[in-house]
Enzyme design. Sequence first.
Site, PDB file in Angstrom:
ATOM      1  N   THR A 181       0.902  -1.155  -0.025  1.00  0.00           N
ATOM      2  CA  THR A 181      -0.067  -0.054   0.030  1.00  0.00           C
ATOM      3  C   THR A 181       1.005   1.156   0.089  1.00  0.00           C
ATOM      4  O   THR A 181       2.096   0.946   0.431  1.00  0.00           O
ATOM      5  CB  THR A 181      -0.862   0.002   1.417  1.00  0.00           C
ATOM      6  OG1 THR A 181      -1.460  -1.273   1.466  1.00  0.00           O
ATOM      7  CG2 THR A 181      -1.929   1.032   1.305  1.00  0.00           C
ATOM      8  N   ARG A 209     -12.108  -8.415  -3.893  1.00  0.00           N
ATOM      9  CA  ARG A 209     -11.562  -8.386  -2.587  1.00  0.00           C
ATOM     10  C   ARG A 209     -11.373  -6.868  -2.346  1.00  0.00           C
ATOM     11  O   ARG A 209     -10.820  -6.304  -3.064  1.00  0.00           O
ATOM     12  CB  ARG A 209     -10.792  -9.241  -2.464  1.00  0.00           C
ATOM     13  CG  ARG A 209     -10.107  -9.113  -0.923  1.00  0.00           C
ATOM     14  CD  ARG A 209      -8.777  -7.976  -0.947  1.00  0.00           C
ATOM     15  NE  ARG A 209      -8.341  -7.946   0.482  1.00  0.00           N
ATOM     16  CZ  ARG A 209      -7.338  -7.235   0.948  1.00  0.00           C
ATOM     17  NH1 ARG A 209      -6.621  -6.276   0.117  1.00  0.00           N
ATOM     18  NH2 ARG A 209      -6.605  -7.214   2.231  1.00  0.00           N
ATOM     19  N   VAL A 210     -11.699  -6.241  -1.257  1.00  0.00           N
ATOM     20  CA  VAL A 210     -11.465  -4.882  -0.937  1.00  0.00           C
ATOM     21  C   VAL A 210     -10.832  -5.008   0.553  1.00  0.00           C
ATOM     22  O   VAL A 210     -11.464  -5.504   1.512  1.00  0.00           O
ATOM     23  CB  VAL A 210     -12.699  -3.707  -0.990  1.00  0.00           C
ATOM     24  CG1 VAL A 210     -12.374  -2.520  -0.568  1.00  0.00           C
ATOM     25  CG2 VAL A 210     -13.539  -3.966  -2.313  1.00  0.00           C
ATOM     26  N   GLY A 211      -9.596  -4.325   0.601  1.00  0.00           N
ATOM     27  CA  GLY A 211      -8.781  -4.147   1.834  1.00  0.00           C
ATOM     28  C   GLY A 211      -9.320  -2.786   2.650  1.00  0.00           C
ATOM     29  O   GLY A 211     -10.329  -2.235   2.557  1.00  0.00           O
ATOM     30  N   ASP A 212      -8.528  -2.837   3.503  1.00  0.00           N
ATOM     31  CA  ASP A 212      -8.889  -1.519   4.468  1.00  0.00           C
ATOM     32  C   ASP A 212      -8.170  -0.191   3.813  1.00  0.00           C
ATOM     33  O   ASP A 212      -8.980   0.779   4.390  1.00  0.00           O
ATOM     34  CB  ASP A 212      -7.909  -1.647   5.929  1.00  0.00           C
ATOM     35  CG  ASP A 212      -6.310  -1.534   5.335  1.00  0.00           C
ATOM     36  OD1 ASP A 212      -6.140  -2.285   4.597  1.00  0.00           O
ATOM     37  OD2 ASP A 212      -5.886  -0.778   6.032  1.00  0.00           O
ATOM     38  N   GLY A 233      -0.994  -3.022   5.669  1.00  0.00           N
ATOM     39  CA  GLY A 233      -1.015  -4.407   6.365  1.00  0.00           C
ATOM     40  C   GLY A 233      -1.885  -5.178   5.873  1.00  0.00           C
ATOM     41  O   GLY A 233      -2.580  -5.100   4.831  1.00  0.00           O
ATOM     42  N   GLY A 235      -5.124  -6.134   5.439  1.00  0.00           N
ATOM     43  CA  GLY A 235      -6.459  -5.361   5.413  1.00  0.00           C
ATOM     44  C   GLY A 235      -7.766  -5.701   6.382  1.00  0.00           C
ATOM     45  O   GLY A 235      -8.291  -4.997   6.874  1.00  0.00           O
TER      46      GLY A 235
END
Length: 323
Positions: A181, A209-212, A233, A235
Amino acid sequence: MSAIAVPVLVIHGGAGVMDRKKMTREHEEACHVGLAQALRAGLAVLARNGTALDAVTEAVKALEDDPLFNAGRGAVFTAAGTHEMDAAIMDGNDQRAGAVAGICGPRHPILAARAVMEQSDHVFLAGEGAARFCRDIGLEHQEPAWFDTERRRAALTEELARRQKGDGDDGDGDESRKHGTVGAVALDAHGNLAAATSTGGMTAKAVGRVGDSPVIGAGTWADNTGCAVSATGHGEYFIRYAVGHEVSARVRLAGQTLEDAAAAVIQEDLAPIGGSGGLVAVDRHGNIALPFNCSGMYRGFAKLGTGTLHTGIYAGDERKVPV
């Protein structure tokens, strides 16, 4: 708010870096150079009395253009061999925010997130709706192949082969597969904070997929009464613990110092449950925090007027270079 004597910019290029034994000197040097270039891009905004929002935008744009980092042109591949990029930005002055997820096309996903904040009635757009919005407002686009790099393609091939062999989730312990990131936080001369984060996600992630990173309050947060945070990190853990908001709440409501709040969340909340990663943060007094609980974190910071940039990758390897 009264003027701040020393505006500050803090950036990261992702946590969970390559094993130090595998890191070539050339690659390590190139990463330090890339971090310094991003710091210079954001610091130039602050030097001309620009806003924290513009500073984090320019810093993240520089990182998105650098194929060494997992955002924009350096984005990793999904399991299907495509790119799906996420980004978010937030203004600590009035807590306006914008985010996008699952897009491929805009050269700078962070500009897409900022456009959602400034040119729409929404905070978060995803998928085809986000892509259509970006096209309609005329953001600079590139063909999907423009985002491809040999290094990311090799990483996808390696990860898919690892899964085919049935290796466990930890595999060979290479944290860099799960992380990647870029982000920036800043304090400007007017006392305002801002945060921006952009990512290509995890190597071989599931499509959709979607992370933080684009989740306001998790991977991205800014509030003048607390702090600005950009996280990096694994997520899924950062979303569950609302990391950005949690750090800010500890500062704003519990009276913790920024350093203590950030360290507690990363080391005491996330580390015990396997949530590897880190974050960068700055508060309205110019205090900064750059904690991580994994092998390393590409990072840097600069305070206007000092004439010095600080960059680092592993613990204890901070460098100082002239602006």
